[in-house]
Design a protein around this motif. Structure first.
Motif, PDB file in Angstrom:
ATOM      1  N   UNK A  51       0.868  -1.081   0.064  1.00  0.00           N
ATOM      2  CA  UNK A  51       0.079   0.068   0.081  1.00  0.00           C
ATOM      3  C   UNK A  51       0.640   1.275  -0.107  1.00  0.00           C
ATOM      4  N   UNK A  52       2.035   1.206   0.859  1.00  0.00           N
ATOM      5  CA  UNK A  52       2.921   2.442   0.857  1.00  0.00           C
ATOM      6  C   UNK A  52       3.418   2.571  -0.391  1.00  0.00           C
ATOM      7  N   UNK A  53       3.981   1.404  -1.005  1.00  0.00           N
ATOM      8  CA  UNK A  53       4.575   1.603  -2.355  1.00  0.00           C
ATOM      9  C   UNK A  53       3.551   2.106  -3.416  1.00  0.00           C
ATOM     10  N   UNK A  54       2.553   1.693  -3.488  1.00  0.00           N
ATOM     11  CA  UNK A  54       1.505   2.224  -4.414  1.00  0.00           C
ATOM     12  C   UNK A  54       1.076   3.621  -4.234  1.00  0.00           C
ATOM     13  N   UNK A  55       1.010   4.131  -2.936  1.00  0.00           N
ATOM     14  CA  UNK A  55       0.690   5.485  -2.587  1.00  0.00           C
ATOM     15  C   UNK A  55       2.075   6.229  -3.260  1.00  0.00           C
TER      16      UNK A  55
ATOM     17  N   UNK B 146       1.907   6.709  -6.877  1.00  0.00           N
ATOM     18  CA  UNK B 146       0.765   7.450  -7.278  1.00  0.00           C
ATOM     19  C   UNK B 146       1.426   9.179  -7.022  1.00  0.00           C
ATOM     20  N   UNK B 147       2.176   9.245  -6.016  1.00  0.00           N
ATOM     21  CA  UNK B 147       2.933  10.590  -5.614  1.00  0.00           C
ATOM     22  C   UNK B 147       3.777  11.167  -6.944  1.00  0.00           C
ATOM     23  N   UNK B 148       4.414  10.105  -7.322  1.00  0.00           N
ATOM     24  CA  UNK B 148       5.701  10.450  -8.460  1.00  0.00           C
ATOM     25  C   UNK B 148       5.344  10.184  -9.731  1.00  0.00           C
TER      26      UNK B 148
ATOM     27  N   UNK C 212      12.082   9.577  -1.733  1.00  0.00           N
ATOM     28  CA  UNK C 212      11.977   9.866  -0.592  1.00  0.00           C
ATOM     29  C   UNK C 212      11.009  10.667   0.079  1.00  0.00           C
ATOM     30  N   UNK C 213      10.963  12.045  -0.548  1.00  0.00           N
ATOM     31  CA  UNK C 213       9.942  12.894  -0.038  1.00  0.00           C
ATOM     32  C   UNK C 213       8.524  12.381  -0.160  1.00  0.00           C
ATOM     33  N   UNK C 214       8.257  11.670  -1.330  1.00  0.00           N
ATOM     34  CA  UNK C 214       6.939  10.933  -1.567  1.00  0.00           C
ATOM     35  C   UNK C 214       6.549  10.126  -0.278  1.00  0.00           C
ATOM     36  N   UNK C 215       7.386   9.288   0.134  1.00  0.00           N
ATOM     37  CA  UNK C 215       7.286   8.511   1.397  1.00  0.00           C
ATOM     38  C   UNK C 215       7.072   9.216   2.628  1.00  0.00           C
ATOM     39  N   UNK C 216       7.709  10.297   2.859  1.00  0.00           N
ATOM     40  CA  UNK C 216       7.627  11.357   3.734  1.00  0.00           C
ATOM     41  C   UNK C 216       6.022  11.738   3.897  1.00  0.00           C
ATOM     42  N   UNK C 217       5.424  12.080   2.733  1.00  0.00           N
ATOM     43  CA  UNK C 217       4.258  12.689   2.518  1.00  0.00           C
ATOM     44  C   UNK C 217       3.307  11.394   2.727  1.00  0.00           C
ATOM     45  N   UNK C 218       3.479  10.291   2.385  1.00  0.00           N
ATOM     46  CA  UNK C 218       2.599   9.181   2.530  1.00  0.00           C
ATOM     47  C   UNK C 218       2.511   8.705   4.065  1.00  0.00           C
ATOM     48  N   UNK C 219       3.646   8.572   4.785  1.00  0.00           N
ATOM     49  CA  UNK C 219       3.617   8.404   6.007  1.00  0.00           C
ATOM     50  C   UNK C 219       3.346   9.353   6.956  1.00  0.00           C
TER      51      UNK C 219
ATOM     52  N   UNK D  54       3.834  -4.233  -6.683  1.00  0.00           N
ATOM     53  CA  UNK D  54       3.365  -3.243  -7.274  1.00  0.00           C
ATOM     54  C   UNK D  54       3.551  -3.385  -8.970  1.00  0.00           C
ATOM     55  N   UNK D  55       4.705  -3.428  -9.124  1.00  0.00           N
ATOM     56  CA  UNK D  55       5.210  -3.660 -10.505  1.00  0.00           C
ATOM     57  C   UNK D  55       4.287  -4.885 -11.227  1.00  0.00           C
ATOM     58  N   UNK D  56       4.241  -6.045 -10.590  1.00  0.00           N
ATOM     59  CA  UNK D  56       3.185  -7.237 -11.067  1.00  0.00           C
ATOM     60  C   UNK D  56       1.708  -6.517 -11.426  1.00  0.00           C
TER      61      UNK D  56
END
Length: 170
Positions: free
Chosen positions: A55-59, A62-64, A117-124, A153-155
């Motif tokens: 779920x984190x990876x998909x989010x 989506x951010x990038x 990295x910034x996208x993960x900060x926003x997601x979390x 996610x790639x699959x």
């Protein structure tokens, strides 16, 4: 002087320290690497890495998604990496990421990684989390769970694309 010939299989099955030493010898022999052999220590920065769920990876994706270079770099982590240490960390060579993504220089790879990295900060919603870290040998480091999540996610992206293509063909 003594020469030794090793097959690709012998190198692949060698312990990580031996593979790093061989890599150093080849790069320094070509004038592309540092003169001193690399130190095997992982950086303190790796302590801030987080394990991303699917779920984190998909989010994050989506951010990038509007930045194609960052998307390409992100999906590089769906490839198998080198597991090191205890607890394990996945290592990916920045030069391989550069080559596979066909970006022009390491600076572009680093900019893409910073965007991830910034996208993960926003997601979390947590400024202390890091998708990846780096060592002093030109490797990018991620949690094994993150690598598996990105592969998943790639699959799913491939499956969606395949389903769309089949739907258009009907």
């Amino acid at each position: 002087m003594i020469g030794i010939t090793l097959s690709a299989d012998q190198i692949r099955s060698a312990p990580p320290e031996v593979r790093r030493w061989i890599e150093h010898q080849v790069l320094s022999g070509l004038g592309l690497g540092p003169e001193a052999p690399p130190t095997p220590a992982l950086p303190a920065q790796s302590a801030h890495l987080v394990a991303c769920s699917v779920e984190d990876a998909a989010k994050v994706l989506a951010q990038i998604q509007s930045a194609l270079p960052a998307v390409n770099v992100f999906f590089e982590f769906a490839r198998p990496g080198i597991a090191m240490g205890q607890p394990p960390i996945m290592m990916f060579r920045l030069i391989d990421i550069l080559h596979h993504t066909r970006l022009q220089n390491i600076g572009q790879v680093m900019a893409s990684l910073e965007m991830i990295n910034k996208a993960l900060v926003e997601v979390r919603h947590d400024p202390s989390v890091r998708f990846c870290g780096f060592d002093n040998e030109g490797h990018c480091l991620i949690a094994p769970e993150t690598q598996r999540a990105i592969a998943s996610v790639w699959q799913s992206v491939i499956a969606r694309q395949h389903g769309v293509a089949e739907g258009e063909a009907a």
